[in-house]
Design an enzyme around this catalytic site. Structure first.
Site, PDB file in Angstrom:
ATOM      1  N   CYS A 189       0.599  -1.198  -0.062  1.00 13.82           N
ATOM      2  CA  CYS A 189      -0.067   0.126  -0.006  1.00 13.82           C
ATOM      3  C   CYS A 189       0.901   1.369   0.057  1.00 13.82           C
ATOM      4  CB  CYS A 189      -1.047   0.122   1.339  1.00 13.82           C
ATOM      5  SG  CYS A 189      -0.072  -0.191   2.729  1.00 13.82           S
ATOM      6  N   HIS A 482      -1.439   0.942   7.481  1.00 12.22           N
ATOM      7  CA  HIS A 482      -1.961   0.910   6.352  1.00 12.22           C
ATOM      8  C   HIS A 482      -1.911   2.305   5.691  1.00 12.22           C
ATOM      9  CE1 HIS A 482      -4.040  -0.446   2.928  1.00 12.22           C
ATOM     10  NE2 HIS A 482      -5.188   0.306   3.115  1.00 12.22           N
TER      11      HIS A 482
END
Length: 528
Positions: A189, A482
């Site tokens: 990510c 994240h």
């Protein structure tokens, strides 16, 4: 009758006075003029041109020299000497010796004739070949000869493609072209969020979609080629998420410190990606000297490079030594970090500052920039040798912006890795949709009284104004987190990119987010 009138309106016949010239050996004569006086290919012909090309009336070399097509006469256009010649001799056509255009004195305009144009083109190509072989390239470049403009003509293959794909993309206000999810390939990510920010950087998009990269590397090893491919994928109109495995592979190959499947830092990835792109842009624009501090003219430096000025002032003789360094981004300390944070500015009791509305006591991006550009005292443990006193003295150091980049990227230092501790700082920092960088310019230093910037009355300078277009966020802890990105589409629509999933977002969602990397685009270059 009336029909012939219609035809002449439909297809203008061009200049009819050309026909007087087109007799006997006219093609050969025209070729000679182009060869000797317009585009001289060899060194000898250039010398001959320099010697012989002067106005026959006033002896001037410049002044838009034109040569009569009917007899041997050079006259300058600026002082109308060629006009006088044309009038007295009734010689109606002349050729511009700098650009090769043909002027008709009856039509009073430069004219287009297909046959003449053909000869001009052929001779220009010949001259270029001669110059390329006869002169070494560096000499050509030194004399500014590299500004060669050839007209673009589609190849047979391009014409075929255009014929088979008549559909043109229309970009409407609610169009989602350019929005595409990216599959997470295992903790990637950090890469996906940067790719989203880069694919929505307007000038970068224009560069890649107009096929401007000339590659000089082996096949499949160039990151710029892969980025070109990626932009094609993003703007193709496909809706399914893209799998960026080739990009990941190339980044691992060229930036070894990012290889492996563990979670990486998005900021580190951004800098590494810009660095590799900058290195792989070698073939573009010959890396000509540029006016940015990196002295590189590649697309990355044109867009992202700014100049940071550092002034070190000696506390004894008050001598100032100045250095200017290139930067691709600005890393800002946050309150709550172990580096001491100065007391916030007056006016941080709520309200609006620099377009930022923020709750009382909240830190703003402007506060962080103020702290970044304030004079800092280098204590007795960090004495610097002063070129004025020729001895080691205490001094103060101040950073300001000497040159602003087109895209300004701010990195909020949320991850602290010191000897004692590793932690994430989640302090809320409010950032604006529009940012004025004038207070932080080197040129504004004088008007910053006691650390407070006094807005000059004539603050109509829009060169330093920026608009937010992408925000990268980090959720979670240092170890397991994240990354997601908010990107701006068109003027006022925002979307959240979370790997493969893209959802609509409100401006409030964007401005309330924590913020890790903030991307701003110069306003005067904004176009949709």
């Amino acid at each position: 009758g009336s029909n012939s009138d219609v035809v002449s309106v439909m297809s203008p016949a061009g200049c009819s006075h050309v026909n007087v010239f087109k007799v006997d050996n006219w093609k050969q004569n025209l070729r000679v003029i182009y060869q000797c006086f317009v585009w001289s290919g060899s060194a000898e012909t250039r010398k001959r041109k320099a010697k012989s090309c002067m106005c026959h009336m006033c002896g001037a070399h410049l002044n838009r020299l034109h040569s009569c097509l009917h007899c041997v006469f050079f006259g300058c256009f600026t002082k109308k000497h060629i006009h006088e010649h044309a009038k007295t001799k009734r010689h109606n056509l002349a050729i511009d010796l700098l650009y090769g255009g043909i002027y008709c004195f009856v039509c009073q305009d430069y004219i287009y004739d297909k046959d003449m144009e053909q000869i001009a083109k052929e001779e220009q190509r010949k001259a270029w070949k001669l110059q390329g072989n006869g002169l070494c390239k560096s000499l050509l470049l030194a004399h500014g000869v590299h500004t060669k403009y050839s007209t673009w003509e589609p190849t047979k293959r391009e014409l075929e493609l255009l014929r088979h794909n008549p559909k043109r993309r229309k970009i409407t206000a609610n169009c989602t072209i350019g929005l595409r999810g990216l599959i997470n390939l295992g903790n990637t990510c950090f890469m996906n969020c940067i790719v989203q920010a880069l694919t929505h950087t307007p000038l970068l998009r224009d560069f890649f979609l107009s096929d401007r990269h000339k590659c000089e590397m082996q096949a499949n090893s160039c990151l710029v080629c892969e980025m070109s491919q990626l932009f094609q994928e993003f703007y193709s109109g496909h809706r399914s998420p893209h799998i960026p495995f080739r990009l990941l592979h190339l980044v691992w190959t060229h930036a070894r410190h990012l290889a492996g499947y563990e979670q990486q830092d998005a900021h580190e990835f951004l800098i590494a990606a810009l660095d590799v792109l900058h290195r792989h842009c070698k073939g573009d624009d010959n890396g000509k000297k540029a006016n940015n501090p990196n002295h590189c003219n590649c697309i990355i430096d044109q867009i992202f490079t700014g100049g940071l000025q550092s002034d070190v002032t000696c506390q004894v003789c008050h001598g100032v030594s100045t250095t200017i360094d290139p930067f691709w981004d600005i890393s800002l300390d946050l309150p709550g970090s172990s580096s001491p944070f100065w007391p916030l500015s007056p006016g941080s009791d709520g309200g609006v500052v620099n377009g930022e509305s923020h709750p009382p006591g909240a830190t703003t991006l402007t506060d962080c920039l103020r702290r970044f550009t304030r004079p800092e005292h280098l204590g007795s443990s960090a004495k610097i040798k002063c070129s004025g006193c020729h001895s080691y003295q205490e001094s103060t150091k101040q950073l300001t912006m000497k040159r602003l980049p087109i895209v300004a990227c701010f990195h909020l230092k949320r991850f602290e890795h010191s000897a004692k501790l590793r932690r994430k700082i989640s302090t809320y920092v409010s950032f604006p949709l529009e940012l004025d960088m004038t207070p932080f310019m080197a040129s504004s230093k004088e008007s910053r009284m006691n650390g407070q910037y006094q807005q000059p009355v004539d603050s109509l300078n829009n060169d330093n104004k920026y608009s937010l277009f992408a925000v990268v966020n980090h959720q979670g802890t240092l170890e397991s987190g994240h990354y997601t990105t908010f990107i701006r589409q068109h003027k006022d629509q925002w979307f959240k990119c979370d790997d493969a999933i893209i959802t609509k977002a409100s401006i409030k969602d964007v401005l309330d987010s924590e913020g890790y990397l903030l991307f701003y685009h110069k306003q005067f270059l904004e176009y949709e």
